[in-house]
Design an enzyme around this catalytic site. Structure first.
Site, PDB file in Angstrom:
ATOM      1  N   LYS A 249       0.826  -1.209   0.000  1.00  0.00           N
ATOM      2  CA  LYS A 249       0.000   0.000   0.000  1.00  0.00           C
ATOM      3  C   LYS A 249       0.863   1.264   0.000  1.00  0.00           C
ATOM      4  O   LYS A 249       0.426   2.304  -0.509  1.00  0.00           O
ATOM      5  CB  LYS A 249      -0.954  -0.023   1.191  1.00  0.00           C
ATOM      6  CG  LYS A 249      -2.032  -1.107   1.060  1.00  0.00           C
ATOM      7  CD  LYS A 249      -3.029  -1.046   2.187  1.00  0.00           C
ATOM      8  CE  LYS A 249      -4.078  -2.147   2.023  1.00  0.00           C
ATOM      9  NZ  LYS A 249      -3.501  -3.499   2.173  1.00  0.00           N
ATOM     10  N   CYS A 366      -7.769  -7.023   6.154  1.00  0.00           N
ATOM     11  CA  CYS A 366      -8.173  -8.009   5.144  1.00  0.00           C
ATOM     12  C   CYS A 366      -8.990  -9.092   5.843  1.00  0.00           C
ATOM     13  O   CYS A 366      -8.735 -10.282   5.704  1.00  0.00           O
ATOM     14  CB  CYS A 366      -6.973  -8.578   4.404  1.00  0.00           C
ATOM     15  SG  CYS A 366      -5.663  -9.235   5.457  1.00  0.00           S
TER      16      CYS A 366
END
Length: 426
Positions: A249, A366
């Site tokens: 990210k 997640c």
């Protein structure tokens, strides 16, 4: 390798995974690294055998217990073949037939396979959690999250995941990356949700291709890309990726910042940060630096309220990635979940100190489990009344608009992701 040799290697690898708490992919990498004689095609086939067993592990264990047999790696692999249609005598014939083959099945193993012959993997008598390949304690949490979509979402979590790439806009447009991949023999298609995403069918070795080596694309699930999109990092901002890990990210955030401004990748693991730095260099990122978070570190205090964006991609159960890591669901315990939620709260409390008035804190996992997601946000806002949720809308399809981002494999075709952005009021 011969088929018999691949079968024996799969049995050995499965045995190692069953005995080790580490993630299966890390175990497999170590296993194959010490066996350099195993070629690329053999590695893929060995992996497919083992991961097929891991995806069906609870059902296989149920069947073997039903026929009075021990769930050894040999019998797990053999019983999956029988329960998916191969006759028991033919399966037995794969053992002990030639050099490097697994030893012949013993009489008790043969009897177990004979009793499984003509049966299918699923059975009406299976408990629901077994049939859906979920830990017993997780099933109520999934039902809370998915309601009448529980069956389809659990089925999606049992399927292999696609290979998603994120185009690095610092080096190429999506069209240019598609052309470069095609020239390398890799056919990709644009993803449905992410404006930067590409999806490749099946298993393809992208990391040896020139577009990957040259930093035109990065491997990143489409859902993970949307979390970076939600952060809204712009050129000139000061941004912290507080749990950067290997930097996936961080790379996406640096791209949206067009290499302008300042991004700091933070993590408690020096090896993970070292890997992130290598990826940043390959991608042509030069507005990022690393910071190792250590016990007694005064960095957060010195940087208090100085960042426009702080992303907390928190450590979690990974329940949204179980199609990639089916072994993780087998090893997860209620104690693990309790420890993780406590850690997530502590990380949020630390990271929020970095956010300046008018700046935004983005919390992501997640996972698809409420204790790690919505419940975590509710508790955080109760502790920090100067933060307020910023609804999800810009850059996303209308059906995803709402107070928080919730992605799932069956509905969205992504890993299961959760994200919430919150703004510190002045």
């Amino acid at each position: 390798m011969t088929p018999a040799g691949r079968l024996q290697a799969a049995i050995e690898l499965l045995g190692t995974i069953e005995a080790d708490r580490r993630p299966a992919d890390a175990i497999a990498n170590d296993f194959l690294r010490t066996r350099r004689f195993i070629g690329g095609g053999d590695r893929r086939e060995i992996g497919e055998i083992v991961w097929s067993v891991l995806r069906a592990r609870r059902r296989l264990g149920w069947w073997l217990e039903r026929v009075g047999a021990e769930a050894t790696p040999r019998l797990l692999i053999a019983s999956l073949r029988v329960l998916t249609g191969m006759p028991a005598p033919r399966v037995a014939g794969l053992f002990g037939v030639m050099r490097f083959a697994p030893p012949p099945l013993e009489a008790a193993e043969r009897r177990a396979l004979d009793r499984l012959d003509t049966h299918t993997l699923d059975h009406p008598s299976m408990p629901e959690a077994v049939r859906l390949e979920m830990p017993d304690f997780v099933l109520p949490l999934l039902r809370e999250r998915f309601g009448d979509k529980l069956e389809s979402e659990c089925a999606a979590l049992m399927q292999p995941a696609p290979l998603d790439l994120r185009v690095n806009l610092l080096k190429a447009t999506r069209e240019e990356a598609l052309a470069a991949l095609a020239a390398a023999g890799l056919k990709a298609e644009p993803t449905r949700l992410s404006p930067w995403g590409l999806r490749l069918p099946g298993r393809q070795n992208v990391t040896v291709a020139a577009p990957f080596r040259d930093g035109l694309v990065e491997i990143q699930d489409e859902g993970s890309q949307l979390v970076a999109l939600l952060a809204g990092a712009q050129p000139g901002m000061r941004v912290a990726d507080y749990c950067a890990g290997a930097g996936g990210k961080t790379l996406a955030l640096a791209m949206t910042m067009a290499n302008k401004g300042h991004i700091i990748a933070c993590d408690v693991s020096a090896p993970r940060l070292d890997g992130a730095i290598r990826r940043l260099r390959r991608a042509g990122v030069h507005n990022a630096e690393r910071h190792l978070l250590e016990s007694g570190d005064k960095w957060v205090k010195r940087q208090e309220k100085k960042f426009d964006r702080v992303l907390v991609d928190a450590p979690c159960t990974g329940a949204g990635t179980w199609r990639r890591n089916p072994d993780a669901r087998l090893k997860l315990t209620e104690t693990d979940l309790a420890e993780l939620t406590a850690k997530q709260a502590a990380i949020l409390d630390a990271a929020q100190r970095l956010v300046k008035p008018g700046g935004r804190l983005v919390y992501a996992t997640c996972s698809v489990l409420r204790p790690e997601n919505e419940a975590q946000i509710e508790s955080f806002l109760a502790r920090h009344s100067d933060f307020a949720i910023v609804p999800v809308a810009d850059g996303l399809p209308a059906y995803l608009h709402g107070d928080m981002l919730r992605l799932s494999p069956a509905r969205d075709g992504t890993d299961g992701f959760f994200a919430c952005r919150m703004e510190r009021r002045g």
